[in-house]
Design an enzyme around this catalytic site. Structure first.
Site, mmCIF file in Angstrom:
data_model
loop_
_atom_site.group_PDB
_atom_site.id
_atom_site.type_symbol
_atom_site.label_atom_id
_atom_site.label_comp_id
_atom_site.label_asym_id
_atom_site.label_seq_id
_atom_site.Cartn_x
_atom_site.Cartn_y
_atom_site.Cartn_z
ATOM 1 N N HIS A 1 -6.680 -0.517 3.443
ATOM 2 C CA HIS A 1 -6.056 -0.946 2.125
ATOM 3 C C HIS A 1 -6.505 0.229 1.320
ATOM 4 C CE1 HIS A 1 -5.438 -5.317 3.138
ATOM 5 N NE2 HIS A 1 -5.945 -4.873 4.199
ATOM 6 N N HIS B 1 0.636 -1.182 0.023
ATOM 7 C CA HIS B 1 -0.149 0.068 0.161
ATOM 8 C C HIS B 1 0.733 1.303 -0.023
ATOM 9 C CE1 HIS B 1 -2.930 -2.676 2.475
ATOM 10 N NE2 HIS B 1 -2.820 -2.927 1.236
#
Length: 672
Positions: A602, A559
């Protein structure tokens, strides 16, 4: 669900019967092999954000749009892309669909070079990732907005605006009653969208451990959340996934924003087209350069091609790709460009700076219980069942600093605030970059650390045979890195240096998160599924032992963000609140590289929202409609205002209907 698959098997059988008439028969309608000489908008990158931008901007028939994607279409591996469970069992990482980046050797990780998989295909990382769909919190989004001060357009990045964009991108479907009961799943439908291109739902199959997750979290003192999607994104819950529940396939940027579109004469998508540089009009003002073309190659750099730009270039290459294109175009820090041998076109010190990433490591137990991994490895009849293959790990929890440190949070915070000068970037990066780091650092330490926002994400994983893992992932690092180039050849990969665990606070938070993960695996009722801890093992107890082990195990949670940060120019910002690159008249960036702080989530869901919001801003500007500070802008909530084809927007990603099947039959008859 293992108890009764009969209904699900009937559904999957029905899907199999319908498979020949899926929309993929018409997928090539906007994917082309030849392009025009010029376009109004050239979008660099056909990944998650790029296909959102292409679909939304091409809704206006008065504009022409081109998307250039470095990777291929993915058609040759479409079955593996489409099957959610294959993200574990037939990973696309070893294929050409992965950029296969690596970091520089990381001192905080035992001088290891860590893998950084990123999608190189239409749909980008949304085609190869783990399908998690969750959201940042209201506190985080408003902190980002506040960092912009009174900048024009700042209200577009408030929670209310971003929340509307999040919902605009999705179609939510609750789980079946059986899955909800066994998984202990709760939800609030009003927090979700109902007509967006991306399906947000739950797998059709689950395990008892998923239901035990929330109970065990309560045992260790972490409250359950009944709705993390409405802005309060902390606590324990079962996350949604990007899965189309009508056929148990991956819902990703291509399947949502490209495949359903009817032919649009104003929209072209060119795959296998690697952008090398943005070119500028030399007669334009030096302080406000105008991009007039984009250079790209289709043969590995041997032949350079160009396409002219009438209005704007929009970079959507992601946290690695967007700063790399700017740097190879001569836009970035003077010292980086000089060392790489790239002529300076526009000095912008923040390009590639402020890199932040989630860092993760797992505690593992052996188990004598069935897991997704053991069922797949067993090669039984369920292995190829679409319902079983819809299962992805989705039990999660976000744990705040109070839950980790208790009454010691204030002391921990004071220590961090006293260390800021030790960890600011080197002065050679530029005074503005130093100021930006201190601004992000202060927000992280003083607005986020002491709030309910999660500092650690905990994840349950059952995809390995004979094992159960609980992952702890650092969400708000104080260690920042950089992406830069060390050559003038745009075919060379950029250099990725995340600077992992350079700040001791990151190590401390992650270490304490791992201790919590261990406690969770030993808590009722989840402990009944565990037989023995195998990593790191019970011999690891002291802080020093945790550190020695942790540094050999850490890896990215995939990420990365913030390398083209939306910040004031005086803080090393790359784009303003309207996504325009400072010093360039008509270049914007719209992808995960833009938020100046990393989120406790996320990044897929927030990147869809960012691209939706960007589309609204751009369309509003060129259609003479001022931005209203909400994602509606000129596009509405997915209804397809100003759609050039008259059939609605990209939000036409609906279940496959009989009328659509007739269209497909017609196409088969006349196109094959």
């Amino acid at each position: 669900m293992r108890r009764d698959l009969s209904a699900a098997l009937l559904l999957s059988a029905g899907v199999a019967l319908a498979a020949p008439f899926e929309p993929r028969l018409l997928r090539a309608r906007n994917i082309v092999d030849e392009i025009q000489e010029s376009y109004d908008f050239v979008v660099v990158g056909g990944g998650l954000a790029g296909l959102v931008l292409g679909a939304r901007l091409s809704e206006d028939s008065n504009h022409t749009v081109l998307v250039l994607e470095s990777g291929g279409t993915g058609d040759d591996l479409r079955d593996r892309i489409d099957t959610p469970g294959y993200t574990y069992y037939q990973s696309l990482w070893p294929t050409a669909l992965n950029w296969a980046f690596q970091t520089t050797p990381q001192a905080g990780a035992g001088d290891r070079q860590l893998v950084w998989p990123r999608g190189k295909v239409l749909g980008g990382s949304s085609a190869i990732n783990g399908l998690y769909m969750n959201r940042p919190g209201e506190i985080e989004i408003n902190a980002w907005k506040d960092m912009l001060g009174n900048m024009d357009g700042a209200d577009n990045w408030s929670w209310d605006s971003f929340y509307a964009a999040l919902k605009k991108s999705e179609t939510f479907t609750p789980p079946s009653d059986a899955v909800a009961e066994e998984g202990g799943i709760t939800w609030t439908s009003s927090s979700h969208g109902t007509s967006g291109p991306i399906h947000m739902s739950y797998p059709g199959y689950t395990f008892p451990q998923v239901g035990q997750w929330s109970q065990a979290m309560q045992t260790v003192g972490i409250a359950n959340s009944h709705d993390t999607y409405g802005g309060q994104n902390w606590g324990a819950y079962v996350a949604t996934s990007a899965i189309n529940p009508t056929n148990w396939t991956r819902s990703y940027s291509r399947s949502g924003y490209l495949d359903p579109l009817p032919p649009r004469p104003n929209y072209d998508v060119l795959a296998n087209a690697h952008v090398t540089r943005v070119l500028f009009d030399s007669s334009s003002p030096k302080a406000n350069l105008t991009a007039n073309a984009v250079e790209y190659t289709r043969d590995g750099g041997q032949t350079k091609l160009t396409v002219k730009v009438n209005k704007e270039v929009i970079l959507a290459g992601g946290t690695v790709g967007s700063p790399a294109v700017l740097l190879y175009s001569g836009v970035g820090p003077k010292d980086v460009l000089s060392a790489a041998g790239v002529p300076l076109v526009s000095e912008l010190p923040g390009v590639g700076q402020h890199l932040q990433d989630h860092l993760s490591v797992s505690v593992q137990w052996s188990t004598d219980q069935p897991t997704a991994g053991s069922i797949y490895a067993g090669d039984g009849p369920e292995k190829n069942d679409p319902v079983f293959l819809s299962f992805v790990n989705s039990a999660t929890g976000y744990v705040n600093a109070t839950a980790i440190f208790g009454a010691g949070v204030s002391e921990f915070q004071n220590g961090i605030n006293g260390q800021v000068d030790q960890f600011t970037p080197k002065a050679s990066s530029g005074a503005t970059v130093v100021a930006g780091y201190k601004s992000i650092y202060s927000v992280t330490a003083n607005k986020i650390l002491t709030s309910p926002i999660g500092q650690i994400e905990l994840l349950l994983a059952t995809n390995a045979a004979g094992a159960i893992r609980i992952t702890a992932a650092l969400q708000h690092p104080f260690s920042h890195g950089q992406i830069y180039i060390n050559s003038s050849n745009p075919m060379d990969y950029p250099v990725i240096d995340p600077n992992y665990l350079a700040h001791p606070a990151d190590y401390t938070i992650l270490r304490e998160g791992l201790k919590l993960a261990r406690r969770l695996g030993e808590a009722d009722p989840l402990k009944n599924s565990m037989t023995a801890e195998t990593a790191p093992g019970p011999d690891v107890q002291s802080d020093a032992q945790w550190e020695d082990w942790l540094r050999t195990q850490i890896g990215t949670e995939f990420h990365p963000s913030s390398t083209c940060a939306m910040l004031p120019l005086a803080q090393g910002g790359v784009v303003d609140a309207n996504l325009r690159v400072y010093g360039l008249a008509n270049v914007r960036v719209a992808d995960a590289s833009v938020p100046p702080i990393v989120f406790s989530a996320h990044l897929m869901g927030s990147t869809y929202a960012l691209a939706e919001q960007a589309s609204s801003l751009i369309r509003g500007f060129y259609n003479g409609v001022p931005s209203t500070g909400s994602s509606g802008g000129t596009t509405g909530g997915g209804s397809g205002d100003n759609a050039s084809d008259g059939t609605g927007s990209a939000s036409t990603s609906r279940p496959w209907t009989f009328s659509m099947a007739l269209v497909a039959l017609f196409a088969v008859k006349f196109l094959l």
